[in-house]
Design a protein around this motif. Structure first.
Motif, PDB file in Angstrom:
ATOM      1  N   GLY A 140     -29.356  -3.746   8.048  1.00  0.00           N
ATOM      2  CA  GLY A 140     -28.786  -2.413   7.883  1.00  0.00           C
ATOM      3  C   GLY A 140     -27.757  -2.080   8.947  1.00  0.00           C
ATOM      4  N   ILE A 141     -27.959  -2.580  10.168  1.00  0.00           N
ATOM      5  CA  ILE A 141     -27.001  -2.310  11.247  1.00  0.00           C
ATOM      6  C   ILE A 141     -25.665  -2.953  10.927  1.00  0.00           C
ATOM      7  CG2 ILE A 141     -26.562  -2.613  13.713  1.00  0.00           C
ATOM      8  CD1 ILE A 141     -29.622  -2.774  14.091  1.00  0.00           C
ATOM      9  N   GLY A 142     -25.707  -4.211  10.486  1.00  0.00           N
ATOM     10  CA  GLY A 142     -24.472  -4.892  10.125  1.00  0.00           C
ATOM     11  C   GLY A 142     -23.760  -4.224   8.962  1.00  0.00           C
ATOM     12  N   LEU A 143     -24.515  -3.747   7.965  1.00  0.00           N
ATOM     13  CA  LEU A 143     -23.907  -3.100   6.807  1.00  0.00           C
ATOM     14  C   LEU A 143     -23.278  -1.766   7.186  1.00  0.00           C
ATOM     15  CD1 LEU A 143     -26.588  -3.883   4.078  1.00  0.00           C
ATOM     16  CD2 LEU A 143     -24.377  -5.002   4.436  1.00  0.00           C
ATOM     17  N   LEU A 144     -23.909  -1.034   8.097  1.00  0.00           N
ATOM     18  CA  LEU A 144     -23.326   0.232   8.558  1.00  0.00           C
ATOM     19  C   LEU A 144     -22.018  -0.011   9.313  1.00  0.00           C
ATOM     20  CD1 LEU A 144     -26.492   2.189   9.743  1.00  0.00           C
ATOM     21  CD2 LEU A 144     -24.912   2.890   7.930  1.00  0.00           C
ATOM     22  N   LEU A 145     -21.994  -1.053  10.134  1.00  0.00           N
ATOM     23  CA  LEU A 145     -20.758  -1.391  10.840  1.00  0.00           C
ATOM     24  C   LEU A 145     -19.663  -1.781   9.849  1.00  0.00           C
ATOM     25  CD1 LEU A 145     -22.221  -3.429  13.840  1.00  0.00           C
ATOM     26  CD2 LEU A 145     -21.124  -1.183  13.963  1.00  0.00           C
ATOM     27  N   LEU A 146     -20.040  -2.530   8.806  1.00  0.00           N
ATOM     28  CA  LEU A 146     -19.060  -2.891   7.774  1.00  0.00           C
ATOM     29  C   LEU A 146     -18.529  -1.657   7.063  1.00  0.00           C
ATOM     30  CD1 LEU A 146     -20.344  -6.077   5.911  1.00  0.00           C
ATOM     31  CD2 LEU A 146     -18.214  -5.778   7.151  1.00  0.00           C
ATOM     32  N   LEU A 147     -19.418  -0.717   6.742  1.00  0.00           N
ATOM     33  CA  LEU A 147     -19.000   0.514   6.076  1.00  0.00           C
ATOM     34  C   LEU A 147     -18.002   1.274   6.935  1.00  0.00           C
ATOM     35  CD1 LEU A 147     -19.275   2.716   3.868  1.00  0.00           C
ATOM     36  CD2 LEU A 147     -21.221   3.618   5.172  1.00  0.00           C
ATOM     37  N   GLY A 148     -18.315   1.387   8.221  1.00  0.00           N
ATOM     38  CA  GLY A 148     -17.422   2.106   9.118  1.00  0.00           C
ATOM     39  C   GLY A 148     -16.061   1.458   9.240  1.00  0.00           C
ATOM     40  N   LEU A 149     -16.044   0.136   9.360  1.00  0.00           N
ATOM     41  CA  LEU A 149     -14.766  -0.558   9.528  1.00  0.00           C
ATOM     42  C   LEU A 149     -13.956  -0.565   8.233  1.00  0.00           C
ATOM     43  CD1 LEU A 149     -16.011  -3.458  11.775  1.00  0.00           C
ATOM     44  CD2 LEU A 149     -14.779  -1.411  12.458  1.00  0.00           C
ATOM     45  N   ALA A 150     -14.664  -0.534   7.096  1.00  0.00           N
ATOM     46  CA  ALA A 150     -13.942  -0.409   5.825  1.00  0.00           C
ATOM     47  C   ALA A 150     -13.217   0.941   5.758  1.00  0.00           C
ATOM     48  CB  ALA A 150     -14.916  -0.554   4.660  1.00  0.00           C
ATOM     49  N   GLY A 151     -13.934   1.989   6.171  1.00  0.00           N
ATOM     50  CA  GLY A 151     -13.297   3.309   6.200  1.00  0.00           C
ATOM     51  C   GLY A 151     -12.118   3.354   7.145  1.00  0.00           C
ATOM     52  N   MET A 152     -12.282   2.741   8.311  1.00  0.00           N
ATOM     53  CA  MET A 152     -11.201   2.711   9.300  1.00  0.00           C
ATOM     54  C   MET A 152      -9.993   1.950   8.746  1.00  0.00           C
ATOM     55  SD  MET A 152     -10.062   3.344  12.384  1.00  0.00           S
ATOM     56  CE  MET A 152     -11.491   3.828  13.344  1.00  0.00           C
ATOM     57  N   THR A 153     -10.242   0.806   8.101  1.00  0.00           N
ATOM     58  CA  THR A 153      -9.143  -0.005   7.574  1.00  0.00           C
ATOM     59  C   THR A 153      -8.358   0.738   6.498  1.00  0.00           C
ATOM     60  OG1 THR A 153     -10.416  -2.019   8.035  1.00  0.00           O
ATOM     61  CG2 THR A 153      -8.574  -2.210   6.486  1.00  0.00           C
ATOM     62  N   VAL A 154      -9.073   1.382   5.575  1.00  0.00           N
ATOM     63  CA  VAL A 154      -8.394   2.123   4.500  1.00  0.00           C
ATOM     64  C   VAL A 154      -7.515   3.219   5.081  1.00  0.00           C
ATOM     65  CG1 VAL A 154      -8.756   3.678   2.556  1.00  0.00           C
ATOM     66  CG2 VAL A 154     -10.120   1.593   2.756  1.00  0.00           C
ATOM     67  N   SER A 155      -8.062   3.996   6.000  1.00  0.00           N
ATOM     68  CA  SER A 155      -7.289   5.094   6.584  1.00  0.00           C
ATOM     69  C   SER A 155      -6.102   4.586   7.388  1.00  0.00           C
ATOM     70  CB  SER A 155      -8.184   5.967   7.469  1.00  0.00           C
ATOM     71  OG  SER A 155      -9.089   6.707   6.685  1.00  0.00           O
ATOM     72  N   ASP A 156      -6.297   3.473   8.130  1.00  0.00           N
ATOM     73  CA  ASP A 156      -5.201   2.953   8.942  1.00  0.00           C
ATOM     74  C   ASP A 156      -4.082   2.370   8.086  1.00  0.00           C
ATOM     75  OD1 ASP A 156      -6.319   3.732  11.299  1.00  0.00           O
ATOM     76  OD2 ASP A 156      -7.023   1.745  11.928  1.00  0.00           O
ATOM     77  N   VAL A 157      -4.436   1.714   6.993  1.00  0.00           N
ATOM     78  CA  VAL A 157      -3.410   1.166   6.099  1.00  0.00           C
ATOM     79  C   VAL A 157      -2.570   2.302   5.493  1.00  0.00           C
ATOM     80  CG1 VAL A 157      -3.036  -0.009   3.903  1.00  0.00           C
ATOM     81  CG2 VAL A 157      -4.602  -0.982   5.585  1.00  0.00           C
ATOM     82  N   LEU A 158      -3.261   3.323   4.998  1.00  0.00           N
ATOM     83  CA  LEU A 158      -2.552   4.465   4.410  1.00  0.00           C
ATOM     84  C   LEU A 158      -1.726   5.200   5.462  1.00  0.00           C
ATOM     85  CD1 LEU A 158      -5.336   5.828   2.038  1.00  0.00           C
ATOM     86  CD2 LEU A 158      -3.301   4.491   1.422  1.00  0.00           C
TER      87      LEU A 158
END
Length: 733
Positions: A185-203
């Motif tokens: 669960g810790i790894g999946l939460l980190l993945l979720l956070g970085l996915a959000g960061m990547t989407v926002s940074d690309v846009l």
């Protein structure tokens, strides 16, 4: 876990609700605050771990804090100072520090210990970053660039956001893949956070390059999700620290991870070329860099596989507890030496009473003992000898030093007998060692059988001994195996019975006590004497079961005997039983079941048991605390224990029959016994003379001050009911 994910996703909801309103720009204050607060759980997680993982969580906290401070700077200029925020600005330093610090942090948290594994992860991230940059350039970023950016620096900073995020996301994916199910669960939460960061940074990069970015727009929601997820991961890590699979085995999808996006990038560029669009430098350079990185990754993979192969081979051929060779490597070396015609010998040893140590002190203590035995074997034998642990408490040495084997074996026994500290206790090891030498014609299997027979012959000598193989041992071994099986069956069938011999007060000839003795009536061979089957029970590991059976039966019969209220019951116990930590409680339970008082029982331990002072003294003290008396049997025949006698919690000393037999014809024996009686009286011990066979011996012993005796004069071992409860008449029968 599901509610944490939902909570993180809900953190981005206010952006969608407030986007386009007058207060939308102020949502940046919320993301700044969330990023700074998100550092707190990460720091808390750092306190729960040690080593590189602690630094990793601290770097993740520092990255979150740097992003929050950079965003505060942006928000202050835009919302408070009402100043135009230049791009790039100091805020971008804080923003870009997050993916850099977070990448390093995750790298350390994941615990990639080897240089090869760390390099592979870094190369994977860079390859994916190059590939996705090429794809992004071809599809959208070129158009933005051609439309026009403020400056090359502004464009470079805009592109740095998604590229750094992609590298970070790749590392996060590999980290999550290695987490064990309990902490996934810790790894999946980190993945979720970085996915959000990547989407926002690309846009953000696209909108900034196009000059259309507005603070508080919907694309900012990814930042809220990112830091909420990082905070949740840190909080979860304080409750269940993240753990990883360190087998070194890589899943197929992990192996393909960098190549799939790079292959897509190559296809995009190929399609573009076929369409007549020129491949420019921003595409060609990342492709060339990516290709070079792939070559480096292949080299890293080869090195990693080579290291893994060596490690797996070492695991396959070595014992994990001691680091010694295992049976497979030993047999391989043995075959090689025999095929080469090299004279070789095998030293095969089995630790004496290891099962008792393991059962009484615990498996951790057993592991300490096994490691100590391995170290002492290394001290005794050196390269090119092969030292192996076969499993359990069995060790073997393959050596070419065939001429001084007995001396080596004796040295090994002396080394093993040196004290081993096991927690608060001290243990002295002994072993039964077999030696067998190849005569040039002996095959591997026969040589191993020979050394096995030699080891059993050493055990038959009374343990802590060595024996060199002789052909005559084969017959003795067959007899031993058969006798063990028959004794085991006799115990299961209850075929053993007890005989009792009176212990008499020499003054009035009353029965002071009775000694219980085990007897085995074999259906084919008749009576098997105790001096035959007791050592067999010791070597077969049956002595604990046999000793407890004798104790329970003796107590049960004695409780029904009419003379039990005025006499005591004496039962022999093995030194092996005395090192069993549970033995005192078993004795107490047996007395309770039989309805006897502790003072009615005397336990006899042989004099040789005093040699292992550290192992038996604790058991003796616990038994005496229960009120059970202790007798030292066969005193004067074994270990020179006079100087230790006053240290042991004993009540009775039984003088061996050899002193009594010589009393009538050897004046020296008279003086020895007289001195011993004075000594025992001075230190508060009761002396019992064994082996009294005629009235003259009894009379002389009484004159010397002996008060209690035992022997054929007063009765041979027999049924308890045959022993008179009154004075015993002198008789030899």
């Amino acid at each position: 876990m599901a509610w944490l994910v939902a909570l993180c996703l809900a953190a981005g909801a206010p952006i969608f609700l407030l986007s386009g309103t007058a207060v939308a720009p102020y949502t940046q204050l919320g993301s700044s605050l969330l990023a700074c607060l998100g550092a707190v759980p990460c720091l808390a997680a750092a306190r729960r771990v040690a080593g590189s993982a602690r630094l990793g969580w601290r770097l993740l906290a520092a990255g979150s804090l740097s992003w929050g401070l950079g965003n505060f700077y942006w928000s202050w200029n835009e919302l408070v100072a009402h100043a135009e925020v230049l791009f790039p600005s100091l805020a971008d330093i804080g923003y870009l520090l997050f993916p850099l610090l977070a990448t390093a942090g995750l790298w350390l948290i994941a615990g990639w210990t080897s240089i090869g594994s760390r390099l592979t992860v870094l190369l994977d991230g860079l390859i994916v970053g190059c590939a996705l940059f090429v794809i992004g350039w071809s599809l959208t970023v070129r158009e933005v660039w051609e439309t026009g950016a403020d400056s090359v620096l502004a464009f470079a900073v805009s592109v740095a956001y998604p590229v750094c995020d992609i590298v970070l996301a790749t590392v996060a994916v590999l980290l999550a893949a290695r987490t064990r199910p309990g902490s996934r669960g810790i790894g999946l939460l980190l993945l979720l956070g970085l996915a959000g960061m990547t989407v926002s940074d690309v846009l953000f990069a696209l909108d900034t390059s196009a000059g259309t970015y507005a603070t508080g727009q919907n694309s900012d929601a990814g930042w809220f999700v990112a830091f909420a997820a990082c905070a949740a991961a840190g909080w979860l890590a304080t409750r269940w620290p993240i753990t990883f699979d360190h087998t070194g085995v890589t899943a197929h999808w992990q192996t393909a991870l960098p190549y799939v996006p790079f292959g897509l990038a190559a296809l995009v560029v190929a399609g573009q070329t076929l369409a007549g669009v020129r491949v420019d430098a921003p595409e060609a350079v990342p492709l060339m860099i990516g290709l070079l990185l792939i070559l480096l990754r292949q080299l890293s993979t080869l090195l990693h596989n080579s290291t893994l192969t060596r490690r797996l081979r070492h695991q396959a051929y070595h014992d994990p507890l001691t680091g010694l060779a295992n049976r497979a490597l030993f047999l391989e070396k043995l075959e090689g030496r025999l095929n080469a015609g090299t004279p070789v010998a095998i030293v095969y040893l089995d630790l004496d009473d290891f099962k008792m140590i393991n059962d009484s002190l615990g498996h951790d203590a057993g592991d300490v003992v096994l490691r100590a035995a391995g170290e002492r074997l290394r001290a005794c034998f050196a390269a090119p000898d092969t030292i192996a642990r076969f499993g359990g408490d069995e060790f073997a040495v393959l050596t070419t030093r065939v001429h001084d084997l007995p001396a080596q074996a004796q040295w090994l026994l002396e080394l093993l007998h040196e004290p081993v500290e096991v927690g608060a206790r001290t243990v002295r090891l002994s072993a039964s060692v077999g030696l067998a030498v190849s005569d040039g014609t002996t095959g591997s299997e026969d040589l191993r059988k020979n050394v096995d027979l030699a080891m059993y012959a050493a055990k038959a000598q009374g343990k802590n001994a060595y024996a060199v193989f002789e052909p005559s041992m084969r017959q003795g071994f067959d007899q031993e195996v058969m006798l063990r099986a028959e004794l085991r069956q006799a115990l299961a069938d209850g075929a053993l019975h007890l005989a009792f011999q009176p212990i008499v007060a020499l003054g009035d000839h009353r029965v002071a006590g009775v000694e219980a003795l085990a007897r085995w009536q074999h259906p084919e061979h008749g009576t098997v004497t105790p001096d035959v089957f007791i050592p067999v029970a010791e070597r077969a590991g049956l002595i604990g079961e046999l000793g407890l059976l004798v104790l329970r039966r003796a107590c049960a019969e004695f409780a029904l005997w009419p003379g039990s209220q005025s006499a005591y019951l004496s039962v022999n116990v093995s030194p092996s039983q005395m090192i069993d930590a549970s033995f005192p409680s078993k004795v107490a339970a047996t007395l309770y079941e039989a309805g006897l008082r502790p003072g009615q029982l005397v336990l006899e331990v042989t004099e040789n048991a005093l040699a292992d002072e550290s192992e038996v003294i604790g058991t003796l003290r616990r038994l005496r605390e229960f009120g059970i008396r202790i007798a030292i049997d066969d005193f004067g025949t074994g270990y020179a224990s006079l100087r230790y006698l006053h240290r042991f919690p004993a009540d009775i000393v039984k003088i061996d029959r050899t002193y009594v037999q010589d009393i009538a014809r050897d004046p020296a024996a008279v003086h020895i016994l007289g001195t011993l009686w004075q000594l025992f009286g001075a230190i508060g011990l009761t002396a019992v003379a064994e082996g009294i066979e005629d009235p003259a011996q009894a009379a002389m012993l009484a004159e010397l001050g002996c008060q209690v005796g035992q022997g054929f004069l007063y009765g041979r071992p027999g049924p308890l009911g045959a022993i008179a409860t009154g004075p015993v008449t002198d008789r030899v029968s």
